[in-house]
Design a protein around this motif. Structure first.
Motif, PDB file in Angstrom:
ATOM      1  N   GLY A 145      43.529  49.984  45.291  1.00  0.00           N
ATOM      2  CA  GLY A 145      44.598  49.144  45.849  1.00  0.00           C
ATOM      3  C   GLY A 145      45.881  49.886  46.200  1.00  0.00           C
ATOM      4  O   GLY A 145      46.695  49.376  46.955  1.00  0.00           O
ATOM      5  N   THR A 154      36.569  46.351  42.392  1.00  0.00           N
ATOM      6  CA  THR A 154      36.267  47.341  41.360  1.00  0.00           C
ATOM      7  C   THR A 154      36.226  46.684  39.977  1.00  0.00           C
ATOM      8  O   THR A 154      35.719  47.294  39.041  1.00  0.00           O
ATOM      9  CB  THR A 154      37.276  48.506  41.379  1.00  0.00           C
ATOM     10  OG1 THR A 154      38.589  47.983  41.425  1.00  0.00           O
ATOM     11  CG2 THR A 154      37.043  49.393  42.571  1.00  0.00           C
ATOM     12  N   THR A 179      30.972  48.981  43.575  1.00  0.00           N
ATOM     13  CA  THR A 179      29.542  48.650  43.500  1.00  0.00           C
ATOM     14  C   THR A 179      28.783  49.265  44.674  1.00  0.00           C
ATOM     15  O   THR A 179      27.558  49.242  44.709  1.00  0.00           O
ATOM     16  CB  THR A 179      29.325  47.127  43.576  1.00  0.00           C
ATOM     17  OG1 THR A 179      29.837  46.686  44.856  1.00  0.00           O
ATOM     18  CG2 THR A 179      30.048  46.383  42.474  1.00  0.00           C
ATOM     19  N   GLY A 199      43.861  50.817  41.025  1.00  0.00           N
ATOM     20  CA  GLY A 199      44.482  51.758  41.941  1.00  0.00           C
ATOM     21  C   GLY A 199      45.988  51.542  41.964  1.00  0.00           C
ATOM     22  O   GLY A 199      46.772  52.482  42.005  1.00  0.00           O
ATOM     23  N   SER A 208      28.994  47.931  47.589  1.00  0.00           N
ATOM     24  CA  SER A 208      28.803  46.815  48.528  1.00  0.00           C
ATOM     25  C   SER A 208      30.109  46.103  48.821  1.00  0.00           C
ATOM     26  O   SER A 208      30.961  45.980  47.938  1.00  0.00           O
ATOM     27  CB  SER A 208      27.827  45.785  47.936  1.00  0.00           C
ATOM     28  OG  SER A 208      26.569  46.359  47.773  1.00  0.00           O
ATOM     29  N   ARG A 233      43.086  47.875  50.568  1.00  0.00           N
ATOM     30  CA  ARG A 233      42.240  46.768  50.103  1.00  0.00           C
ATOM     31  C   ARG A 233      41.650  46.073  51.317  1.00  0.00           C
ATOM     32  O   ARG A 233      42.364  45.788  52.275  1.00  0.00           O
ATOM     33  CB  ARG A 233      43.074  45.740  49.330  1.00  0.00           C
ATOM     34  CG  ARG A 233      43.357  46.121  47.912  1.00  0.00           C
ATOM     35  CD  ARG A 233      43.599  44.884  47.035  1.00  0.00           C
ATOM     36  NE  ARG A 233      43.843  45.299  45.676  1.00  0.00           N
ATOM     37  CZ  ARG A 233      45.055  45.510  45.182  1.00  0.00           C
ATOM     38  NH1 ARG A 233      46.113  45.320  45.905  1.00  0.00           N
ATOM     39  NH2 ARG A 233      45.194  45.883  43.931  1.00  0.00           N
ATOM     40  N   GLY A 234      40.348  45.783  51.238  1.00  0.00           N
ATOM     41  CA  GLY A 234      39.642  45.158  52.353  1.00  0.00           C
ATOM     42  C   GLY A 234      40.313  43.894  52.854  1.00  0.00           C
ATOM     43  O   GLY A 234      40.496  43.696  54.059  1.00  0.00           O
ATOM     44  N   ASP A 254      36.379  46.643  53.619  1.00  0.00           N
ATOM     45  CA  ASP A 254      35.910  46.889  52.250  1.00  0.00           C
ATOM     46  C   ASP A 254      35.385  48.319  52.108  1.00  0.00           C
ATOM     47  O   ASP A 254      35.568  48.956  51.069  1.00  0.00           O
ATOM     48  CB  ASP A 254      34.825  45.877  51.870  1.00  0.00           C
ATOM     49  CG  ASP A 254      35.426  44.537  51.460  1.00  0.00           C
ATOM     50  OD1 ASP A 254      36.628  44.489  51.130  1.00  0.00           O
ATOM     51  OD2 ASP A 254      34.684  43.534  51.446  1.00  0.00           O
TER      52      ASP A 254
HETATM   53  N1  UDP Z   1      35.636  47.310  47.249  1.00  0.00           N
HETATM   54  C1  UDP Z   1      34.429  46.801  47.717  1.00  0.00           C
HETATM   55  N2  UDP Z   1      33.356  46.763  46.871  1.00  0.00           N
HETATM   56  C2  UDP Z   1      33.419  47.165  45.567  1.00  0.00           C
HETATM   57  C3  UDP Z   1      34.655  47.645  45.096  1.00  0.00           C
HETATM   58  C4  UDP Z   1      35.745  47.715  45.948  1.00  0.00           C
HETATM   59  O1  UDP Z   1      34.316  46.437  48.865  1.00  0.00           O
HETATM   60  O2  UDP Z   1      32.404  47.101  44.857  1.00  0.00           O
HETATM   61  C5  UDP Z   1      36.778  47.444  48.180  1.00  0.00           C
HETATM   62  C6  UDP Z   1      37.564  46.166  48.376  1.00  0.00           C
HETATM   63  O3  UDP Z   1      37.992  46.126  49.725  1.00  0.00           O
HETATM   64  C7  UDP Z   1      38.762  46.345  47.465  1.00  0.00           C
HETATM   65  C8  UDP Z   1      39.026  47.840  47.593  1.00  0.00           C
HETATM   66  O4  UDP Z   1      37.706  48.401  47.675  1.00  0.00           O
HETATM   67  O5  UDP Z   1      39.871  45.607  47.890  1.00  0.00           O
HETATM   68  C9  UDP Z   1      39.779  48.470  46.452  1.00  0.00           C
HETATM   69  O6  UDP Z   1      39.298  48.011  45.202  1.00  0.00           O
HETATM   70  P1  UDP Z   1      40.159  47.014  44.280  1.00  0.00           P
HETATM   71  O7  UDP Z   1      40.886  46.017  45.122  1.00  0.00           O
HETATM   72  O8  UDP Z   1      39.260  46.469  43.236  1.00  0.00           O
HETATM   73  O9  UDP Z   1      41.200  48.012  43.646  1.00  0.00           O
HETATM   74  P2  UDP Z   1      42.339  47.733  42.544  1.00  0.00           P
HETATM   75  O10 UDP Z   1      42.816  46.312  42.713  1.00  0.00           O
HETATM   76  O11 UDP Z   1      41.720  47.921  41.192  1.00  0.00           O
HETATM   77  O12 UDP Z   1      43.371  48.769  42.841  1.00  0.00           O
END
Ligand code: UDP
Length: 236
Positions: A53, A140, A133, A13, A135, A57-58, A72
């Protein structure tokens, strides 16, 4: 000839930020869409997992007193926003695509299952898989490993803003050197921040190779598909 027939492309993201501090940089989004269409036109089947992101982000929420699970879930919703943005950008250039989500939310997207995804891929549609996922406590990256394995992809292509894996963060350490290839075990042992450990371990156990490359340079996705060695390969 293409090196891969079916790929799982992971886009963070954060990379959608482009030159902005928050949200989606439409220029960057369109540039990604164009690169994706270019390889779809070569007959490559493309599944995409996109992060969130750039929006939420959670873990960032937890630091501010948010409940982790709700945080999340907000992050997963952010990935769906990005999935819809990418889908629109692909629509605009005439690339057939479909959004599948890990959490039921029709009509925003169809509920994911492996066979629906593969059927769409076989129909020439780009399949964008939102909500990670489904969950909490996952990322991601793990979503991409899982979906890559489920759709039986030949490789997971991790498009980043760096051109591969380095001994240290090349944006911080000028002496860092790049790996041409590296094993999953070494990535974990050296604690290299390629993907989180659960995502890397999942690829290792299921033999899904990961190729890390710079997707922010236009034409690079096509180069990887053509077999040009512009990034770093992670393998067993
Ligand atoms: N997330 C989650 N479960 C998943 C995928 C994502 O809870 O299976 C939430 C988590 O809070 C994460 C947010 O979605 O911080 C965004 O995803 P990610 O941080 O992987 O994004 P990226 O770093 O690729 O932008």
């Amino acid at each position: 000839m293409t090196k891969f027939k079916r790929i799982l492309l992971k886009l963070s993201g954060e990379s959608l930020l482009g030159e902005q501090g928050y949200g989606i940089d439409v220029k960057r989004l369109n540039q990604y869409a164009k690169q994706i269409k270019e390889v779809a036109d070569m007959g490559v089947q493309i599944g995409i997992v996109i992060g969130g992101g750039n929006i939420f982000r959670g873990l960032a929420g937890t630091g501010k007193g948010f409940d982790r699970v709700k945080g999340d879930q907000m992050g997963m919703c952010a990935t769906v926003i990005n999935a819809l943005g990418l889908s629109s950008a692909l629509d605009a250039i005439g690339q057939k695509n479909r959004v599948l989500t890990a959490i039921r939310m029709e009509p925003v997207g169809e509920f994911f299952n492996k066979w629906k995804a593969i059927e769409a891929l076989n129909n020439g549609e780009v399949v964008i898989m939102g909500a990670g996922t489904g969950s909490p406590y996952f990322t991601t990256d793990t979503g991409s490993s899982l979906r890559g394995i489920e759709i039986e992809a030949d490789v997971m292509l991790k498009g980043t803003r760096v051109d591969g894996i380095y001994t240290a963060d090349p944006e911080k350490d000028p002496t860092a050197t790049k790996f041409h290839d590296i094993t999953y075990a070494e990535v974990i042992a050296r604690d290299l921040k390629v993907m989180d450990i659960s995502a890397t371990a999942m690829c290792m156990q299921n033999n899904l190779p990961i190729y890390v490359f710079n997707m922010d340079i236009e034409g690079n996705l096509k180069k990887v598909i053509a077999g040009e060695e512009i990034g770093t390969l992670v393998h067993n």
